[in-house]
Design a protein around this motif. Structure first.
Motif, PDB file in Angstrom:
ATOM      1  N   ILE A   5      41.497 -72.100 -12.063  1.00  0.00           N
ATOM      2  CA  ILE A   5      42.179 -72.223 -10.771  1.00  0.00           C
ATOM      3  C   ILE A   5      41.183 -72.017  -9.643  1.00  0.00           C
ATOM      4  O   ILE A   5      41.150 -72.780  -8.680  1.00  0.00           O
ATOM      5  CB  ILE A   5      43.346 -71.219 -10.661  1.00  0.00           C
ATOM      6  CG1 ILE A   5      44.443 -71.605 -11.645  1.00  0.00           C
ATOM      7  CG2 ILE A   5      43.885 -71.145  -9.246  1.00  0.00           C
ATOM      8  CD1 ILE A   5      45.541 -70.580 -11.783  1.00  0.00           C
ATOM      9  N   ALA A   8      39.065 -75.031  -9.229  1.00  0.00           N
ATOM     10  CA  ALA A   8      39.808 -76.118  -8.594  1.00  0.00           C
ATOM     11  C   ALA A   8      39.941 -75.883  -7.094  1.00  0.00           C
ATOM     12  O   ALA A   8      39.757 -76.803  -6.290  1.00  0.00           O
ATOM     13  CB  ALA A   8      41.197 -76.264  -9.223  1.00  0.00           C
ATOM     14  N   GLU A  71      50.012 -77.473  -2.627  1.00  0.00           N
ATOM     15  CA  GLU A  71      50.858 -76.923  -3.689  1.00  0.00           C
ATOM     16  C   GLU A  71      52.338 -77.055  -3.339  1.00  0.00           C
ATOM     17  O   GLU A  71      53.147 -77.453  -4.190  1.00  0.00           O
ATOM     18  CB  GLU A  71      50.493 -75.459  -3.938  1.00  0.00           C
ATOM     19  CG  GLU A  71      49.116 -75.302  -4.558  1.00  0.00           C
ATOM     20  CD  GLU A  71      48.651 -73.861  -4.649  1.00  0.00           C
ATOM     21  OE1 GLU A  71      47.743 -73.604  -5.452  1.00  0.00           O
ATOM     22  OE2 GLU A  71      49.187 -72.997  -3.919  1.00  0.00           O
ATOM     23  N   GLU A  76      49.106 -80.676  -7.669  1.00  0.00           N
ATOM     24  CA  GLU A  76      48.119 -79.674  -8.041  1.00  0.00           C
ATOM     25  C   GLU A  76      46.861 -79.892  -7.199  1.00  0.00           C
ATOM     26  O   GLU A  76      46.479 -81.033  -6.918  1.00  0.00           O
ATOM     27  CB  GLU A  76      47.777 -79.768  -9.518  1.00  0.00           C
ATOM     28  CG  GLU A  76      48.929 -79.365 -10.420  1.00  0.00           C
ATOM     29  CD  GLU A  76      48.562 -79.447 -11.887  1.00  0.00           C
ATOM     30  OE1 GLU A  76      47.364 -79.560 -12.210  1.00  0.00           O
ATOM     31  OE2 GLU A  76      49.494 -79.394 -12.699  1.00  0.00           O
ATOM     32  N   GLU A  78      43.783 -79.507  -7.962  1.00  0.00           N
ATOM     33  CA  GLU A  78      42.745 -80.237  -8.694  1.00  0.00           C
ATOM     34  C   GLU A  78      43.001 -81.749  -8.641  1.00  0.00           C
ATOM     35  O   GLU A  78      42.084 -82.538  -8.406  1.00  0.00           O
ATOM     36  CB  GLU A  78      42.687 -79.753 -10.137  1.00  0.00           C
ATOM     37  CG  GLU A  78      41.550 -80.358 -10.919  1.00  0.00           C
ATOM     38  CD  GLU A  78      41.418 -79.764 -12.313  1.00  0.00           C
ATOM     39  OE1 GLU A  78      40.490 -80.183 -13.013  1.00  0.00           O
ATOM     40  OE2 GLU A  78      42.220 -78.888 -12.697  1.00  0.00           O
ATOM     41  N   ARG A  79      44.260 -82.145  -8.814  1.00  0.00           N
ATOM     42  CA  ARG A  79      44.589 -83.582  -8.784  1.00  0.00           C
ATOM     43  C   ARG A  79      44.402 -84.138  -7.376  1.00  0.00           C
ATOM     44  O   ARG A  79      43.878 -85.232  -7.197  1.00  0.00           O
ATOM     45  CB  ARG A  79      46.034 -83.803  -9.256  1.00  0.00           C
ATOM     46  CG  ARG A  79      46.445 -85.259  -9.287  1.00  0.00           C
ATOM     47  CD  ARG A  79      45.583 -86.072 -10.220  1.00  0.00           C
ATOM     48  NE  ARG A  79      46.100 -87.443 -10.324  1.00  0.00           N
ATOM     49  CZ  ARG A  79      45.386 -88.458 -10.733  1.00  0.00           C
ATOM     50  NH1 ARG A  79      44.136 -88.291 -11.114  1.00  0.00           N
ATOM     51  NH2 ARG A  79      45.916 -89.659 -10.778  1.00  0.00           N
TER      52      ARG A  79
END
Length: 166
Positions: A5, A8, A71, A76, A78-79
């Protein structure tokens, strides 16, 4: 899990900071070129240190708001970062296996992030002006600092002095 996390989030922050820095640099290029920057005084470097220290919390707050927006927006971090990087590299959504809904969400989030950046920029401009800089002169001093090792050393020295006072 925490490390993944954190990675990311760090990747997201670096991506957004890079986008902002590129945008700022492009904006600077669009402005008429300054003939020659007048000498930067020690007092201006000292004020630049103060401005820098006052801007850092604004930037940290912006980063947290951006992460929260992504969020809360249903994506996400990262995406989101993957898509943002791909878009910077002129890749198509098909190259990312991104659905039209995912791209719609991404675009909505980018709008929100741009709004957050605009709000932060207004605060930053206020900090700059509150420290007796005109924006044009601030940009000149900032540019000189980036290219002049002697000014960079003075900046570090004044930064350390300020930190020791706190």
């Amino acid at each position: 899990m925490y490390n993944k996390i954190f990675s990311a989030v760090l990747f997201f922050v670096v991506t957004l900071f890079s986008c902002s820095a590129i945008s700022f640099a492009q904006d600077m290029q669009l402005q008429p070129q300054m003939p020659e920057i007048e000498e930067v005084t020690d007092e201006e470097i000292q004020r630049l240190v103060v401005v820098n220290n006052e801007i850092m919390p604004i930037q940290r707050e912006l980063q947290m708001e951006q992460i929260t927006a992504v969020e809360d927006g249903g994506m996400e971090v990262e995406r989101f970062s993957q898509i943002a990087n791909a878009m910077q590299q002129n890749m198509s959504p098909d190259d990312l296996d991104a659905s039209s809904r995912e791209m719609e969400t991404f675009n909505e989030l980018m709008q929100k992030i741009m709004e957050l950046e605009n709000e932060a920029n207004e605060k930053i401009i206020g900090v700059i002006e509150d420290n007796d800089f005109e924006l044009e002169r601030f940009q000149q001093v900032f540019t000189a600092l980036q290219t002049d090792p002697e000014l960079q050393e003075k900046f570090r020295k004044y930064q350390e002095e300020l930190e020791n006072e706190i």
